[in-house]
Scaffold this motif. Structure first.
Motif, PDB file in Angstrom:
ATOM      1  N   ARG A   1       0.975  -1.077  -0.083  1.00 12.51           N
ATOM      2  CA  ARG A   1      -0.079   0.028   0.143  1.00 12.51           C
ATOM      3  C   ARG A   1       0.885   1.254  -0.118  1.00 12.51           C
ATOM      4  NH1 ARG A   1      -2.722  -1.412   4.156  1.00 12.51           N
ATOM      5  NH2 ARG A   1      -1.896   0.294   5.540  1.00 12.51           N
ATOM      6  N   LEU A   2       1.932   1.267   0.837  1.00 13.08           N
ATOM      7  CA  LEU A   2       2.728   2.458   0.813  1.00 13.08           C
ATOM      8  C   LEU A   2       3.580   2.541  -0.599  1.00 13.08           C
ATOM      9  CD1 LEU A   2       4.446   2.446   4.395  1.00 13.08           C
ATOM     10  CD2 LEU A   2       3.098   4.055   3.440  1.00 13.08           C
ATOM     11  N   GLU A   3       4.060   1.454  -1.119  1.00 14.53           N
ATOM     12  CA  GLU A   3       4.741   1.598  -2.449  1.00 14.53           C
ATOM     13  C   GLU A   3       3.883   2.091  -3.594  1.00 14.53           C
ATOM     14  OE1 GLU A   3       6.409  -2.339  -2.923  1.00 14.53           O
ATOM     15  OE2 GLU A   3       7.822  -2.114  -1.339  1.00 14.53           O
ATOM     16  N   ALA A   4       2.462   1.961  -3.297  1.00  9.77           N
ATOM     17  CA  ALA A   4       1.485   2.435  -4.231  1.00  9.77           C
ATOM     18  C   ALA A   4       1.188   3.834  -3.991  1.00  9.77           C
ATOM     19  CB  ALA A   4       0.227   1.810  -4.290  1.00  9.77           C
ATOM     20  N   ASP A   5       1.511   4.329  -2.979  1.00 12.93           N
ATOM     21  CA  ASP A   5       1.468   6.015  -2.536  1.00 12.93           C
ATOM     22  C   ASP A   5       2.755   6.504  -2.311  1.00 12.93           C
ATOM     23  OD1 ASP A   5       0.446   8.254  -1.779  1.00 12.93           O
ATOM     24  OD2 ASP A   5      -0.569   7.578   0.039  1.00 12.93           O
ATOM     25  N   ALA A   6       3.407   6.867  -3.429  1.00 14.59           N
ATOM     26  CA  ALA A   6       4.767   7.537  -3.360  1.00 14.59           C
ATOM     27  C   ALA A   6       4.834   8.978  -2.774  1.00 14.59           C
ATOM     28  CB  ALA A   6       5.207   7.757  -4.789  1.00 14.59           C
ATOM     29  N   GLU A   7       3.673   9.444  -2.647  1.00 19.28           N
ATOM     30  CA  GLU A   7       3.552  10.693  -1.873  1.00 19.28           C
ATOM     31  C   GLU A   7       3.711  10.616  -0.431  1.00 19.28           C
ATOM     32  OE1 GLU A   7       0.877  14.766  -1.445  1.00 19.28           O
ATOM     33  OE2 GLU A   7       0.315  13.179  -2.943  1.00 19.28           O
ATOM     34  N   GLN A   8       2.990   9.426   0.022  1.00 18.90           N
ATOM     35  CA  GLN A   8       3.080   9.225   1.396  1.00 18.90           C
ATOM     36  C   GLN A   8       4.626   8.637   1.830  1.00 18.90           C
ATOM     37  OE1 GLN A   8       0.732  10.127   3.659  1.00 18.90           O
ATOM     38  NE2 GLN A   8       1.527   9.038   5.384  1.00 18.90           N
ATOM     39  N   LEU A   9       4.931   7.821   1.095  1.00 19.77           N
ATOM     40  CA  LEU A   9       6.236   6.921   1.392  1.00 19.77           C
ATOM     41  C   LEU A   9       7.447   7.970   1.315  1.00 19.77           C
ATOM     42  CD1 LEU A   9       7.453   4.193   2.030  1.00 19.77           C
ATOM     43  CD2 LEU A   9       7.565   3.819  -0.410  1.00 19.77           C
ATOM     44  N   ALA A  10       7.175   9.282   0.455  1.00 20.25           N
ATOM     45  CA  ALA A  10       8.360  10.238   0.320  1.00 20.25           C
ATOM     46  C   ALA A  10       8.634  10.954   1.711  1.00 20.25           C
ATOM     47  CB  ALA A  10       7.996  11.132  -0.687  1.00 20.25           C
ATOM     48  N   LEU A  11       7.541  10.845   2.799  1.00 21.14           N
ATOM     49  CA  LEU A  11       7.559  11.571   4.211  1.00 21.14           C
ATOM     50  C   LEU A  11       8.823  10.910   4.916  1.00 21.14           C
ATOM     51  CD1 LEU A  11       3.860  12.165   4.877  1.00 21.14           C
ATOM     52  CD2 LEU A  11       5.622  13.730   4.292  1.00 21.14           C
ATOM     53  N   GLY A  12       9.082   9.732   4.395  1.00 21.14           N
ATOM     54  CA  GLY A  12      10.328   9.044   5.165  1.00 21.14           C
ATOM     55  C   GLY A  12       9.883   7.895   6.267  1.00 21.14           C
ATOM     56  N   PRO A  13      10.791   7.620   6.892  1.00 25.64           N
ATOM     57  CA  PRO A  13      10.775   6.276   7.776  1.00 25.64           C
ATOM     58  C   PRO A  13       9.549   6.612   8.710  1.00 25.64           C
ATOM     59  CG  PRO A  13      13.221   7.035   7.622  1.00 25.64           C
ATOM     60  CD  PRO A  13      12.309   7.913   7.007  1.00 25.64           C
ATOM     61  N   ALA A  14       9.353   7.837   9.169  1.00 27.38           N
ATOM     62  CA  ALA A  14       8.294   7.998  10.104  1.00 27.38           C
ATOM     63  C   ALA A  14       6.621   7.527   9.610  1.00 27.38           C
ATOM     64  CB  ALA A  14       7.959   9.455  10.526  1.00 27.38           C
TER      65      ALA A  14
END
Length: 341
Positions: A144-157
């Protein structure tokens, strides 16, 4: 530098990936090669997932990422309370996972809630997740995170939030299933002539207590994350944790309600058992009273005396039978009228 693995990932390393600007870099990585690539680029982060590693298996990873030895010990040894700890520039969070165990009837189930654990190490350029239990897989979270690059770009948090969100969503699902079971038990308890006993309600109460042990201690760690406990959790991610915290509050209120309702149901079952025992005692007493009349009369006239009233009277025997029948009939009528029989 891309580091290819000649063999499949080991059993305890579920996945190891490098993310830059929310996009997963192609190829397969060792933990050493992954963190070297991130630090060479000066951007992105590593996410490595582990499943029930031993102390020897996690040692190399702990050295590479600089994980504190006390946190590593907790990650290897399961059965930790939900908590959030800060070690220098690393966050360590423990979350209890839960899974609803399907069953035919809640009145016959021995286990309703199965628990596991997920530990998350969060650094500036890495996330290490360690899970215990077979139901706590994070593959769907990663997809799910890999499908949402914008969210994943926020980093480890963002990964920490996604894991916490997934765990708390599971709490909600489990509480909904438990609520259905409790409704069924409640209907059974108040069904006339039901055979429900307190033992099965205690089983359900024990499972609710297991759920409460997973949920309640997590409140304080989530509050810390929403209040800026660490710079590793940026402001953009804190707002997401507030949503998770709201869901957790809902779960906590439900669990508290379950505990109170089950306590009430136990009291109701015990009251029904007491009433049933009282009814049985009244019936036994009534039948004993009915039997005592002919026993008493037969006992009196069975004594070996020559001079007794109506002993030699021709109508003595039928008169005694009539007296016994009338007396017993009167007693039976009174017992029935007072609901003793």
């Amino acid at each position: 530098m891309l580091s290819k693995l000649p063999l499949p990932l080991s059993a305890y390393v579920v996945d190891c990936a490098v993310y830059v600007d929310g996009v997963r870099l192609p190829g397969r990585w060792t933990h050493d090669g992954a963190i070297s690539e991130v630090r060479r680029r000066g951007e992105g982060f590593v996410w490595i997932g582990l499943h029930e590693p031993t102390n020897e298996q996690i040692t190399g990873i702990a050295d590479t990422f600089g994980l504190h030895e006390l946190a590593v010990e907790d990650a290897v040894n399961a059965h930790q309370r939900p908590k959030l700890e800060r070690y220098d520039d690393t966050l360590f969070m423990v979350l209890k996972t839960v899974c609803y165990v399907g069953h035919a009837e809640p009145t016959t189930a021995n286990e309703i809630v199965e628990t596991g654990e997920v530990m998350v190490f969060v650094g500036r350029d890495f996330v290490v997740t360690v899970r215990h239990g077979n139901h706590s897989g994070l593959q769907d979270v990663r997809r799910r995170l890999e499908a949402d690059a914008e969210q994943l770009a926020l980093g480890p948090a963002a990964v920490l939030h996604a894991v916490a969100d997934r765990v708390v969503d599971a709490y909600l699902a489990v509480t909904e299933s438990i609520e259905d079971d409790i409704d069924e038990i409640e209907a059974e308890v108040f069904t006339p002539r039901s055979t429900m006993d307190a033992e099965q309600i205690y089983v359900m109460k024990r499972e609710v207590l297991e759920l409460r042990r997973a949920v309640t201690p997590l409140i304080a760690p989530l509050r810390k994350l929403t209040e800026g406990y660490s710079s590793l959790v940026p402001h953009e991610v804190r707002s997401y944790f507030r949503d998770v915290d709201d869901h957790l509050v809902t779960v906590t209120e439900r669990v508290a309600g379950f505990n109170e309702l089950l306590t009430t149901l136990v009291d109701a079952v015990l009251a029904k058992i007491s009433m049933r025992q009282n009814n049985d005692m009244r019936k036994i007493t009534a039948y004993a009273g009915l039997i005592s009349v002919p026993t008493m009369i037969a006992g009196i006239y069975g004594m070996n005396f020559d001079v007794m009233p109506e002993l030699h009277w021709n109508f003595g025997y039928p008169m005694v039978l009539i007296l016994i029948a009338v007396t017993c009939g009167t007693l039976y009528r009174n017992f029935r009228k007072n609901n003793w029989l």
